[in-house]
Design a protein around this motif. Structure first.
Motif, PDB file in Angstrom:
ATOM      1  N   LYS A   1       0.849  -1.325   0.102  1.00 57.32           N
ATOM      2  CA  LYS A   1      -0.001   0.027   0.172  1.00 57.32           C
ATOM      3  C   LYS A   1       0.764   1.276  -0.007  1.00 57.32           C
ATOM      4  CE  LYS A   1      -3.775   2.157   2.797  1.00 57.32           C
ATOM      5  NZ  LYS A   1      -4.664   2.069   1.758  1.00 57.32           N
ATOM      6  N   LYS A   2       0.674   2.297  -0.958  1.00 56.14           N
ATOM      7  CA  LYS A   2       1.161   3.587  -0.694  1.00 56.14           C
ATOM      8  C   LYS A   2       0.427   4.633  -0.190  1.00 56.14           C
ATOM      9  CE  LYS A   2       3.478   6.595  -4.030  1.00 56.14           C
ATOM     10  NZ  LYS A   2       4.905   6.355  -3.463  1.00 56.14           N
ATOM     11  N   TYR A   3       1.192   5.447   0.512  1.00 49.79           N
ATOM     12  CA  TYR A   3       0.596   6.632   1.089  1.00 49.79           C
ATOM     13  C   TYR A   3       0.947   7.769   0.427  1.00 49.79           C
ATOM     14  CZ  TYR A   3      -0.906   3.460   4.758  1.00 49.79           C
ATOM     15  OH  TYR A   3      -1.783   2.502   5.458  1.00 49.79           O
TER      16      TYR A   3
ATOM     17  N   ILE B   1      -4.696   7.080   0.275  1.00 47.41           N
ATOM     18  CA  ILE B   1      -5.262   7.491  -0.792  1.00 47.41           C
ATOM     19  C   ILE B   1      -6.101   6.019  -1.210  1.00 47.41           C
ATOM     20  CG2 ILE B   1      -4.151   9.370  -1.283  1.00 47.41           C
ATOM     21  CD1 ILE B   1      -2.354   7.613  -2.907  1.00 47.41           C
ATOM     22  N   GLY B   2      -6.260   5.100  -0.583  1.00 48.59           N
ATOM     23  CA  GLY B   2      -6.835   3.668  -0.678  1.00 48.59           C
ATOM     24  C   GLY B   2      -6.108   2.645  -1.305  1.00 48.59           C
ATOM     25  N   PHE B   3      -6.561   2.196  -2.593  1.00 48.64           N
ATOM     26  CA  PHE B   3      -5.855   0.875  -3.019  1.00 48.64           C
ATOM     27  C   PHE B   3      -4.822   1.260  -4.140  1.00 48.64           C
ATOM     28  CE2 PHE B   3      -9.785  -0.608  -1.294  1.00 48.64           C
ATOM     29  CZ  PHE B   3      -9.260  -1.713  -0.634  1.00 48.64           C
ATOM     30  N   VAL B   4      -3.882   2.094  -3.770  1.00 44.45           N
ATOM     31  CA  VAL B   4      -2.975   2.534  -4.664  1.00 44.45           C
ATOM     32  C   VAL B   4      -1.563   2.071  -4.091  1.00 44.45           C
ATOM     33  CG1 VAL B   4      -1.392   4.519  -5.419  1.00 44.45           C
ATOM     34  CG2 VAL B   4      -3.894   4.830  -5.232  1.00 44.45           C
ATOM     35  N   GLY B   5      -0.830   1.179  -4.938  1.00 39.80           N
ATOM     36  CA  GLY B   5       0.436   0.620  -4.463  1.00 39.80           C
ATOM     37  C   GLY B   5       1.558   1.183  -4.841  1.00 39.80           C
ATOM     38  N   GLU B   6       2.640   0.596  -4.446  1.00 40.42           N
ATOM     39  CA  GLU B   6       3.989   0.482  -4.761  1.00 40.42           C
ATOM     40  C   GLU B   6       4.688  -0.592  -5.132  1.00 40.42           C
ATOM     41  OE1 GLU B   6       5.995   3.146  -2.334  1.00 40.42           O
ATOM     42  OE2 GLU B   6       5.585   2.032  -0.639  1.00 40.42           O
ATOM     43  N   VAL B   7       5.545  -0.790  -5.858  1.00 43.03           N
ATOM     44  CA  VAL B   7       6.225  -2.206  -6.139  1.00 43.03           C
ATOM     45  C   VAL B   7       7.002  -2.620  -4.993  1.00 43.03           C
ATOM     46  CG1 VAL B   7       7.710  -3.359  -7.977  1.00 43.03           C
ATOM     47  CG2 VAL B   7       5.970  -1.626  -8.707  1.00 43.03           C
ATOM     48  N   LYS B   8       7.026  -3.751  -4.634  1.00 46.69           N
ATOM     49  CA  LYS B   8       7.883  -4.449  -3.723  1.00 46.69           C
ATOM     50  C   LYS B   8       8.758  -5.569  -4.471  1.00 46.69           C
ATOM     51  CE  LYS B   8       7.067  -5.946   0.190  1.00 46.69           C
ATOM     52  NZ  LYS B   8       6.650  -6.706   1.572  1.00 46.69           N
TER      53      LYS B   8
END
Length: 309
Positions: free
Chosen positions: A146-148, A163-170
């Motif tokens: 999850k990204k903030y 901001i919800g279901f916004v992500g960043e790559v792990k």
């Protein structure tokens, strides 16, 4: 370098000798990229204008047939916004990131995977290219967290905003991509990631392309945009920058010379270099055959971001 080839030249007939000369001039660049992986972030007007769509597809076919191993990551923000409007949902953005509730995430995935990805794959397959469409959820291709959004307050403190279901790559499943490339397929990837919590996350396509380019040690990453490249002063066309070092790019972001929508583009370039990509370029996707002009001509187009000048 700003492209100076007039559009009317593309319609001229050239002699056989002139055509041969063009091919010979391109030979060193073909040799340089032969057998190499190149990641292309496909977005902007090149995804909207039908004539540009066709030219991008033909560029990709040519790249493949001269021995390049392309990987395509596509965006789709305008299509997502349009569909959300049709169902009565208003798009809200924080720091350029779409606030994404569960319904919006489902719609984004439907548009990206079901509409845009399948169209790109169909176009490439119709040109006898073996393209395969992928979501980041397939075989855990893109594992996300999850990204903030980091929002600066009036007192200059930072608040991490949900901001919800916004992500960043792990993590990137490079084994899957290597297998596909080795089997002569062209991966076409939607920027949807799967979280360890089982949720789907919408991810900025520039950042996905950067992570894939780095993880795959790509020779080059190309970001198609709707701007010529980077200027020191966007009001002065003479300040165009053809090659920008990582150090210079970081300084221009810090002093505000690079701002707004260019920040995620440049950050994606820096991230890909940091993670292992060779070079990166921000190029104008509104220019016909922009991919070929960048890769196979001495002038190139757009701004190349490199480790050092």
């Amino acid at each position: 370098m700003v492209n100076t080839i007039p559009e009317e030249l593309y319609h001229l007939e050239f002699s056989a000798e002139a055509k041969a000369s063009i091919l010979v001039d391109a030979l060193p660049y073909i040799q340089n990229f032969y057998g190499e992986t190149i990641v292309i972030k496909y977005g902007g007007n090149a995804m909207i204008n039908d004539d540009l769509k066709n030219k991008v597809m033909h560029d990709l076919v040519l790249m493949k047939y001269v021995g390049i191993r392309p990987i395509i990551v596509h965006g789709g923000g305008p299509d997502i916004t349009s569909f959300l409007e049709k169902v009565g949902k208003t798009s809200t953005f924080v720091n350029g990131l779409r606030v994404t509730d569960r319904e919006t995430a489902q719609i984004a995935e439907m548009v990206l995977v079901g509409k845009i990805n399948s169209e790109i794959v169909s176009r490439l397959n119709s040109l006898n290219l073996k393209a395969v469409g992928l979501s980041g959820k397939d075989a855990n291709l893109i594992v996300a967290s999850k990204k903030y959004a980091a929002v600066k307050n009036a007192d200059n403190t930072i608040t991490n905003t949900d901001i919800g279901f916004v992500g960043e790559v792990k993590n990137i499943n490079t084994a899957l991509l290597y297998d596909l490339l080795d089997q002569n397929y062209v991966p076409v990837i939607s920027p949807i990631g799967i979280g360890e919590d089982g949720n789907s996350y919408n991810i900025n396509a520039d950042y996905v392309a950067a992570e894939i380019a780095g993880a795959m040690s790509a020779k080059k990453m190309l970001l198609l945009t709707d701007i010529e490249g980077i200027y020191r002063d966007y009001n002065d066309k003479s300040t165009f920058i053809s090659t920008l070092s990582k150090k210079e790019a970081e300084a221009m972001i810090a002093d505000g010379s690079i701002n707004g929508g260019m920040i995620p583009k440049v950050e994606a370039c820096l991230r890909s270099l940091e993670k292992g990509a060779g070079k990166t370029s921000i190029i104008d996707g509104r220019q016909a055959h922009s991919l070929i002009l960048e890769l196979f001509t001495s002038q190139g187009i757009g701004t190349e971001v490199v480790h050092s000048n």
